[in-house]
Design a protein around this motif. Structure first.
Motif, PDB file in Angstrom:
ATOM      1  N   ARG A 195      14.248 -42.846 -23.162  1.00  0.00           N
ATOM      2  CA  ARG A 195      15.244 -42.607 -22.129  1.00  0.00           C
ATOM      3  C   ARG A 195      15.683 -43.932 -21.490  1.00  0.00           C
ATOM      4  N   LEU A 196      16.981 -44.080 -21.322  1.00  0.00           N
ATOM      5  CA  LEU A 196      17.549 -45.211 -20.606  1.00  0.00           C
ATOM      6  C   LEU A 196      18.378 -44.624 -19.464  1.00  0.00           C
ATOM      7  N   VAL A 197      17.752 -44.483 -18.292  1.00  0.00           N
ATOM      8  CA  VAL A 197      18.399 -43.846 -17.141  1.00  0.00           C
ATOM      9  C   VAL A 197      19.112 -44.924 -16.342  1.00  0.00           C
ATOM     10  N   LEU A 198      20.436 -44.894 -16.350  1.00  0.00           N
ATOM     11  CA  LEU A 198      21.219 -46.029 -15.862  1.00  0.00           C
ATOM     12  C   LEU A 198      21.534 -45.997 -14.376  1.00  0.00           C
ATOM     13  N   ASN A 199      21.282 -44.890 -13.700  1.00  0.00           N
ATOM     14  CA  ASN A 199      21.605 -44.855 -12.269  1.00  0.00           C
ATOM     15  C   ASN A 199      20.364 -44.751 -11.399  1.00  0.00           C
ATOM     16  N   ASP A 200      19.214 -45.139 -11.924  1.00  0.00           N
ATOM     17  CA  ASP A 200      17.981 -45.091 -11.141  1.00  0.00           C
ATOM     18  C   ASP A 200      17.666 -46.401 -10.438  1.00  0.00           C
ATOM     19  N   SER A 201      18.433 -47.460 -10.726  1.00  0.00           N
ATOM     20  CA  SER A 201      18.121 -48.771 -10.158  1.00  0.00           C
ATOM     21  C   SER A 201      18.695 -48.959  -8.756  1.00  0.00           C
ATOM     22  N   HIS A 202      19.588 -48.066  -8.338  1.00  0.00           N
ATOM     23  CA  HIS A 202      20.177 -48.127  -7.004  1.00  0.00           C
ATOM     24  C   HIS A 202      19.686 -46.942  -6.169  1.00  0.00           C
TER      25      HIS A 202
ATOM     26  N   PRO B  27      33.710 -56.662  -9.489  1.00  0.00           N
ATOM     27  CA  PRO B  27      33.368 -55.878  -8.288  1.00  0.00           C
ATOM     28  C   PRO B  27      33.618 -54.393  -8.482  1.00  0.00           C
ATOM     29  N   GLU B  28      34.611 -54.036  -9.315  1.00  0.00           N
ATOM     30  CA  GLU B  28      34.891 -52.621  -9.571  1.00  0.00           C
ATOM     31  C   GLU B  28      33.704 -51.937 -10.244  1.00  0.00           C
ATOM     32  N   PHE B  29      33.058 -52.642 -11.167  1.00  0.00           N
ATOM     33  CA  PHE B  29      31.909 -52.049 -11.852  1.00  0.00           C
ATOM     34  C   PHE B  29      30.710 -51.938 -10.912  1.00  0.00           C
ATOM     35  N   GLN B  30      30.528 -52.920 -10.045  1.00  0.00           N
ATOM     36  CA  GLN B  30      29.439 -52.852  -9.069  1.00  0.00           C
ATOM     37  C   GLN B  30      29.638 -51.656  -8.136  1.00  0.00           C
ATOM     38  N   GLU B  31      30.873 -51.428  -7.713  1.00  0.00           N
ATOM     39  CA  GLU B  31      31.181 -50.268  -6.873  1.00  0.00           C
ATOM     40  C   GLU B  31      30.882 -48.971  -7.622  1.00  0.00           C
ATOM     41  N   TYR B  32      31.253 -48.954  -8.896  1.00  0.00           N
ATOM     42  CA  TYR B  32      31.005 -47.740  -9.675  1.00  0.00           C
ATOM     43  C   TYR B  32      29.498 -47.472  -9.794  1.00  0.00           C
ATOM     44  N   LYS B  33      28.700 -48.503 -10.046  1.00  0.00           N
ATOM     45  CA  LYS B  33      27.255 -48.313 -10.194  1.00  0.00           C
ATOM     46  C   LYS B  33      26.637 -47.750  -8.918  1.00  0.00           C
ATOM     47  N   GLU B  34      27.101 -48.230  -7.779  1.00  0.00           N
ATOM     48  CA  GLU B  34      26.586 -47.721  -6.512  1.00  0.00           C
ATOM     49  C   GLU B  34      26.928 -46.245  -6.356  1.00  0.00           C
ATOM     50  N   LEU B  35      28.130 -45.880  -6.750  1.00  0.00           N
ATOM     51  CA  LEU B  35      28.526 -44.476  -6.650  1.00  0.00           C
ATOM     52  C   LEU B  35      27.760 -43.613  -7.646  1.00  0.00           C
ATOM     53  N   ALA B  36      27.513 -44.143  -8.846  1.00  0.00           N
ATOM     54  CA  ALA B  36      26.787 -43.373  -9.858  1.00  0.00           C
ATOM     55  C   ALA B  36      25.409 -42.966  -9.365  1.00  0.00           C
ATOM     56  N   SER B  37      24.824 -43.751  -8.453  1.00  0.00           N
ATOM     57  CA  SER B  37      23.516 -43.390  -7.914  1.00  0.00           C
ATOM     58  C   SER B  37      23.592 -42.108  -7.095  1.00  0.00           C
ATOM     59  N   SER B  38      24.794 -41.784  -6.564  1.00  0.00           N
ATOM     60  CA  SER B  38      24.965 -40.555  -5.789  1.00  0.00           C
ATOM     61  C   SER B  38      24.815 -39.305  -6.638  1.00  0.00           C
TER      62      SER B  38
ATOM     63  N   GLY C 130      20.799 -39.584 -27.514  1.00  0.00           N
ATOM     64  CA  GLY C 130      19.637 -38.896 -26.962  1.00  0.00           C
ATOM     65  C   GLY C 130      18.925 -39.664 -25.875  1.00  0.00           C
ATOM     66  N   GLY C 131      19.188 -40.973 -25.790  1.00  0.00           N
ATOM     67  CA  GLY C 131      18.460 -41.802 -24.835  1.00  0.00           C
ATOM     68  C   GLY C 131      19.249 -42.197 -23.601  1.00  0.00           C
ATOM     69  N   VAL C 132      20.522 -42.573 -23.773  1.00  0.00           N
ATOM     70  CA  VAL C 132      21.350 -42.999 -22.648  1.00  0.00           C
ATOM     71  C   VAL C 132      21.543 -41.823 -21.693  1.00  0.00           C
ATOM     72  N   SER C 133      21.182 -42.001 -20.430  1.00  0.00           N
ATOM     73  CA  SER C 133      21.106 -40.873 -19.496  1.00  0.00           C
ATOM     74  C   SER C 133      21.503 -41.265 -18.077  1.00  0.00           C
ATOM     75  N   TYR C 134      21.830 -40.232 -17.297  1.00  0.00           N
ATOM     76  CA  TYR C 134      21.953 -40.325 -15.848  1.00  0.00           C
ATOM     77  C   TYR C 134      20.958 -39.345 -15.217  1.00  0.00           C
ATOM     78  N   ASN C 135      20.470 -39.711 -14.048  1.00  0.00           N
ATOM     79  CA  ASN C 135      19.747 -38.779 -13.198  1.00  0.00           C
ATOM     80  C   ASN C 135      20.796 -37.996 -12.416  1.00  0.00           C
ATOM     81  N   VAL C 136      20.880 -36.700 -12.659  1.00  0.00           N
ATOM     82  CA  VAL C 136      21.855 -35.847 -11.979  1.00  0.00           C
ATOM     83  C   VAL C 136      21.087 -34.749 -11.243  1.00  0.00           C
ATOM     84  N   ALA C 137      21.194 -34.752  -9.919  1.00  0.00           N
ATOM     85  CA  ALA C 137      20.503 -33.764  -9.085  1.00  0.00           C
ATOM     86  C   ALA C 137      19.010 -33.703  -9.380  1.00  0.00           C
ATOM     87  N   GLY C 138      18.423 -34.876  -9.652  1.00  0.00           N
ATOM     88  CA  GLY C 138      16.991 -34.943  -9.900  1.00  0.00           C
ATOM     89  C   GLY C 138      16.565 -34.632 -11.315  1.00  0.00           C
ATOM     90  N   GLN C 139      17.520 -34.318 -12.186  1.00  0.00           N
ATOM     91  CA  GLN C 139      17.218 -34.014 -13.586  1.00  0.00           C
ATOM     92  C   GLN C 139      17.849 -35.085 -14.483  1.00  0.00           C
TER      93      GLN C 139
END
Length: 292
Positions: A20-27, A73-84, A131-140
């Protein structure tokens, strides 16, 4: 390029399950007002994605400048939002058109996020990527495969893995759509050159936009060969069941192809005993990355 099923089988032989590579867990989860519920977050997410696409996507939507996007800066803003996404609500209660647009946009954004942040796309390791690239969405944790096949394709069996992604006790099962909309195959962009053009979808325009995506794709990928067969994208072979089998694919391309091509196909069928005798050929799928 090798057939998808061959690549899948090769990858599975090398690993039992993808890392698993969870990309929005770092923020930390975003604290922007009004972004916690699905409808509000979907709107804000869409605006951030549009900013990225407007600056780093080619005019035809086919290639992405991943290198320039990475430090922007646009990508940095997006990453912060992806954590939501980690605290989003309403995933099983929002109207279906809202959920459909939301998950298509999240899927496409996740692909771009992976290619920018981790340079994760490798045509020889498709099993690991999807199968590996992922987001944490609502804790899942949700991978690209789980978003596409578990949610958007209504937990329909994967055409090559021959399995469903969500079992009956899976907490993500209530998020799935009620049925398969075959047009979604022309909206999801996996990062390969043969993928459809990248677009952003809203709940208000989802049907019109999916019709447009299907028409645009068929315009580019439906043609008549010199031998009188119909040449189609490999997507229509892999996912023929989503269209209702060969007969469904036939009806679909008649509906969404340019009028000239549809007329040529009807003319071909008129000389056959049955439309079932019409021969489909399929393009080789170009899995090389859509980088520019």
């Amino acid at each position: 390029m090798q057939n998808l099923s061959i690549l899948w089988s090769f990858a599975k032989s090398k690993m039992s399950s993808p890392d698993r590579l969870v990309l929005n867990d770092s923020h930390e989860a975003g604290n922007e007002a009004g972004t916690n519920d699905m409808i509000s977050l979907s709107s804000t997410l869409r605006k951030r994605i549009l900013k990225l696409y407007g600056k780093y996507l080619s005019e035809d939507g086919q290639t992405v400048d991943y290198s320039s996007m990475k430090g922007s800066p646009e990508f940095q803003e997006y990453k912060e939002l992806a954590s939501s996404l980690k605290t989003v609500s309403g995933l099983d209660s929002s109207p279906e058109n809202v959920r459909k647009a939301f998950w298509i946009n999240v899927y496409n954004a996740l692909v771009i996020h992976a290619n920018v942040e981790a340079d994760a796309y490798d045509p020889s390791k498709l099993f690991q990527f999807f199968g590996g690239v992922s987001y944490n969405v609502a804790g899942q944790v949700c991978s690209l495969d789980e978003i596409e096949h578990g949610i958007l394709r209504a937990n329909t069996m994967h055409p090559t893995a021959k399995k469903v992604f969500f079992e009956n006790d899976d907490l993500r099962l209530p998020w799935k759509l009620s049925s398969v909309d075959p047009r979604l195959h022309f909206a999801l962009v996996c990062g390969a050159k043969s993928c459809p053009a990248i677009r952003v979808y809203t709940d208000a325009n989802i049907d019109q936009a999916l019709d447009m995506a299907a028409s645009s794709f068929c315009e580019q990928h439906v043609s008549i060969t010199q031998t009188g067969s119909v040449l189609l994208s490999k997507l229509l072979d892999w996912y023929a069941a989503d269209f209702g089998g060969k007969a469904g694919v036939y009806d679909f391309i008649l509906k969404y192809s340019p009028e000239e091509v549809s007329s040529q196909i009807k003319s071909l069928v008129s000389g056959l005993a049955s439309k079932d005798d019409l021969v489909f050929e399929f393009e080789q799928y170009d899995w090389s990355q859509n980088r520019r």
